[in-house]
Design a protein around this motif. Structure first.
Motif, PDB file in Angstrom:
ATOM      1  N   LEU A 142      44.332 -20.933  34.258  1.00 41.25           N
ATOM      2  CA  LEU A 142      43.537 -19.738  34.419  1.00 41.25           C
ATOM      3  C   LEU A 142      42.265 -19.864  35.221  1.00 41.25           C
ATOM      4  CD1 LEU A 142      42.673 -19.773  30.367  1.00 41.25           C
ATOM      5  CD2 LEU A 142      44.654 -18.673  31.601  1.00 41.25           C
ATOM      6  N   SER A 143      42.298 -18.499  36.117  1.00 44.85           N
ATOM      7  CA  SER A 143      41.142 -18.467  36.825  1.00 44.85           C
ATOM      8  C   SER A 143      40.197 -17.825  35.962  1.00 44.85           C
ATOM      9  CB  SER A 143      41.624 -17.419  37.790  1.00 44.85           C
ATOM     10  OG  SER A 143      42.483 -17.822  38.726  1.00 44.85           O
ATOM     11  N   GLU A 144      39.078 -18.195  35.431  1.00 38.63           N
ATOM     12  CA  GLU A 144      38.357 -18.042  34.399  1.00 38.63           C
ATOM     13  C   GLU A 144      36.756 -17.913  34.966  1.00 38.63           C
ATOM     14  OE1 GLU A 144      36.194 -17.081  31.558  1.00 38.63           O
ATOM     15  OE2 GLU A 144      35.668 -19.055  31.780  1.00 38.63           O
ATOM     16  N   GLN A 145      36.671 -16.483  34.723  1.00 38.65           N
ATOM     17  CA  GLN A 145      35.144 -16.149  35.573  1.00 38.65           C
ATOM     18  C   GLN A 145      34.024 -16.160  34.820  1.00 38.65           C
ATOM     19  OE1 GLN A 145      35.888 -12.539  37.816  1.00 38.65           O
ATOM     20  NE2 GLN A 145      37.477 -13.457  39.110  1.00 38.65           N
ATOM     21  N   SER A 146      34.063 -16.241  33.414  1.00 39.14           N
ATOM     22  CA  SER A 146      32.899 -16.277  32.627  1.00 39.14           C
ATOM     23  C   SER A 146      31.958 -17.673  32.872  1.00 39.14           C
ATOM     24  CB  SER A 146      33.268 -16.261  31.236  1.00 39.14           C
ATOM     25  OG  SER A 146      33.564 -17.504  30.644  1.00 39.14           O
ATOM     26  N   GLU A 147      32.779 -18.735  33.037  1.00 39.25           N
ATOM     27  CA  GLU A 147      31.853 -19.900  33.415  1.00 39.25           C
ATOM     28  C   GLU A 147      32.379 -20.402  35.051  1.00 39.25           C
ATOM     29  OE1 GLU A 147      31.890 -23.096  30.573  1.00 39.25           O
ATOM     30  OE2 GLU A 147      32.475 -21.626  28.908  1.00 39.25           O
ATOM     31  N   HIS A 148      32.833 -19.697  36.082  1.00 43.42           N
ATOM     32  CA  HIS A 148      33.068 -20.017  37.070  1.00 43.42           C
ATOM     33  C   HIS A 148      34.006 -21.273  37.199  1.00 43.42           C
ATOM     34  CE1 HIS A 148      30.455 -16.708  38.226  1.00 43.42           C
ATOM     35  NE2 HIS A 148      29.442 -17.380  37.376  1.00 43.42           N
ATOM     36  N   ARG A 149      35.157 -21.193  36.615  1.00 48.06           N
ATOM     37  CA  ARG A 149      36.135 -22.374  36.478  1.00 48.06           C
ATOM     38  C   ARG A 149      37.605 -22.130  36.557  1.00 48.06           C
ATOM     39  NH1 ARG A 149      35.603 -23.648  29.780  1.00 48.06           N
ATOM     40  NH2 ARG A 149      36.068 -21.397  29.269  1.00 48.06           N
ATOM     41  N   VAL A 150      38.313 -23.227  36.851  1.00 48.64           N
ATOM     42  CA  VAL A 150      39.613 -23.239  36.598  1.00 48.64           C
ATOM     43  C   VAL A 150      39.985 -23.872  35.210  1.00 48.64           C
ATOM     44  CG1 VAL A 150      41.884 -24.387  37.284  1.00 48.64           C
ATOM     45  CG2 VAL A 150      40.113 -23.528  39.134  1.00 48.64           C
ATOM     46  N   TRP A 202      29.750 -20.921  46.485  1.00 46.95           N
ATOM     47  CA  TRP A 202      30.941 -20.498  47.106  1.00 46.95           C
ATOM     48  C   TRP A 202      32.031 -20.181  46.145  1.00 46.95           C
ATOM     49  CZ3 TRP A 202      31.810 -24.682  51.566  1.00 46.95           C
ATOM     50  CH2 TRP A 202      30.656 -24.348  52.349  1.00 46.95           C
ATOM     51  N   PHE A 203      31.980 -20.589  44.804  1.00 46.99           N
ATOM     52  CA  PHE A 203      33.129 -20.914  43.752  1.00 46.99           C
ATOM     53  C   PHE A 203      32.579 -19.990  42.622  1.00 46.99           C
ATOM     54  CE2 PHE A 203      33.662 -24.591  46.376  1.00 46.99           C
ATOM     55  CZ  PHE A 203      35.173 -24.417  46.624  1.00 46.99           C
ATOM     56  N   SER A 204      31.805 -18.954  42.969  1.00 46.51           N
ATOM     57  CA  SER A 204      31.645 -17.837  42.124  1.00 46.51           C
ATOM     58  C   SER A 204      32.939 -17.046  41.887  1.00 46.51           C
ATOM     59  CB  SER A 204      30.055 -17.124  42.233  1.00 46.51           C
ATOM     60  OG  SER A 204      30.619 -16.068  43.430  1.00 46.51           O
ATOM     61  N   SER A 205      33.024 -16.689  40.480  1.00 46.13           N
ATOM     62  CA  SER A 205      34.241 -16.044  40.263  1.00 46.13           C
ATOM     63  C   SER A 205      35.423 -16.395  40.614  1.00 46.13           C
ATOM     64  CB  SER A 205      33.962 -14.328  40.685  1.00 46.13           C
ATOM     65  OG  SER A 205      32.892 -13.781  40.121  1.00 46.13           O
ATOM     66  N   ILE A 206      36.063 -17.291  40.194  1.00 47.10           N
ATOM     67  CA  ILE A 206      37.400 -17.810  40.474  1.00 47.10           C
ATOM     68  C   ILE A 206      38.349 -16.826  40.394  1.00 47.10           C
ATOM     69  CG2 ILE A 206      39.040 -19.533  39.698  1.00 47.10           C
ATOM     70  CD1 ILE A 206      36.755 -20.961  41.116  1.00 47.10           C
ATOM     71  N   SER A 207      39.427 -16.769  41.580  1.00 48.70           N
ATOM     72  CA  SER A 207      40.144 -15.831  41.787  1.00 48.70           C
ATOM     73  C   SER A 207      41.541 -16.194  41.699  1.00 48.70           C
ATOM     74  CB  SER A 207      39.865 -14.703  42.733  1.00 48.70           C
ATOM     75  OG  SER A 207      39.499 -15.605  44.188  1.00 48.70           O
TER      76      SER A 207
END
Length: 299
Positions: free
Chosen positions: A21-29, A57-62
């Protein structure tokens, strides 16, 4: 990471039941299991060896893709970062800055990386050196309108990338120190704002999403057909071998969702509070990479 497939009519065992998952609530994979409904692995820049001043740089993993025989993850973020992560110890073995709202990346055969960015309309090539980064990394920009995706075609030795309303193929110069791409072909698409591009598992074809719907592109015939999956605003689509449903990420709030759907629109994984941008089966990509592929450092 991926063991021999153990399927008798359906998916029955880990790790075959996992999705990345590209998971943006915690800016993570994150890697999640669809049977247990739990996240089993995660990478966050702030808790890795990414320098504190570069974590933004890794805010909002896409996007996040398995590479190197399932032992590494290639990820990007809207904040502009590109990273190659070893799954076993979560070490970031290479990272750099592409900028321009980065949406995806791809691994090239010699170990270099190409990323796609929508703001500024470009593909960014990186000379990958796992000992020297993120400063003083060689980069080269190549124009593509509305850059959102990149897929390496190992059979044809081409890079595919869908721009705003065209699917383009590029040849790679295989110059390790100064990587570059040259446009080979452009194929008109229905609709506009091409978004996700990813191999159809087990076929010589690519999934493609845009503002008109979801398609499969048959590479040999260059025929594009509409896929029988949810069509509206699909951010990612992924398939697997027999027994694996096609999964899609269809936003249910802004551009993200807390659930991953199958082709009938039924949830296969959900968790309250998540902001999932893309979801893919945790399977080795044999369309893009050779069997038993090992990490390469460009020299």
């Amino acid at each position: 990471m991926i063991s021999a497939l153990m399927i008798i009519g359906s998916i029955i065992a880990q790790p075959d039941t996992s999705i990345i998952l590209s998971e943006q609530s915690e800016h993570r994979v994150a890697i999640a299991d669809i049977n247990t409904k739990k996240i089993t692995w995660e990478w966050k820049p702030a808790s890795s060896n990414v320098k504190p001043e570069h974590a933004k740089w890794f805010s909002s993993i896409s996007d996040a893709k398995l590479v190197y025989d399932g032992k590494y993850v290639l990820t990007v973020a809207s904040g502009g970062g590109v990273a190659l992560i070893r799954i076993a110890d979560k070490k970031t073995v290479f990272y750099a800055y592409a900028g321009g709202n980065t949406h995806s990346a791809e691994l090239l055969p010699d170990g270099n990386i190409v990323a796609a960015s929508s703001h500024g309309n470009f593909l960014m090539l990186f000379k990958v050196d796992t000992l020297h980064f993120p400063e003083n990394v060689y980069t080269k920009k190549v124009f593509i309108e509305f850059g959102h995706n990149a897929v390496w075609d190992n059979k044809r030795q081409l890079l595919w990338s869908a721009g705003l309303s065209q699917l383009k193929s590029f040849t790679y110069n295989f110059n390790c120190l100064q990587p570059d791409l040259v446009l080979k072909d452009s194929i008109p698409l229905e609709g506009t704002e091409a978004h996700d591009l990813f191999p159809v598992y087990g076929k010589d074809a690519l999934w493609l999403t845009n503002n008109e719907g979801v398609y499969q592109f048959d590479i040999a015939t260059k025929k594009i057909t509409r896929a029988d999956v949810p069509q509206s605003k699909i951010k990612s689509v992924s398939s697997g071998p027999a027994g694996y449903p096609v999964i899609v990420l269809q936003p249910n709030e802004s551009w993200w969702s807390n659930e991953v759907l199958d082709a009938q629109g039924k949830p296969v994984f959900s968790q309250k509070g998540l902001r999932i941008y893309k979801a893919r089966w945790n399977l080795v990509n044999t369309f893009s990479y050779p069997a038993n592929d090992v990490i390469k450092v460009c020299k």
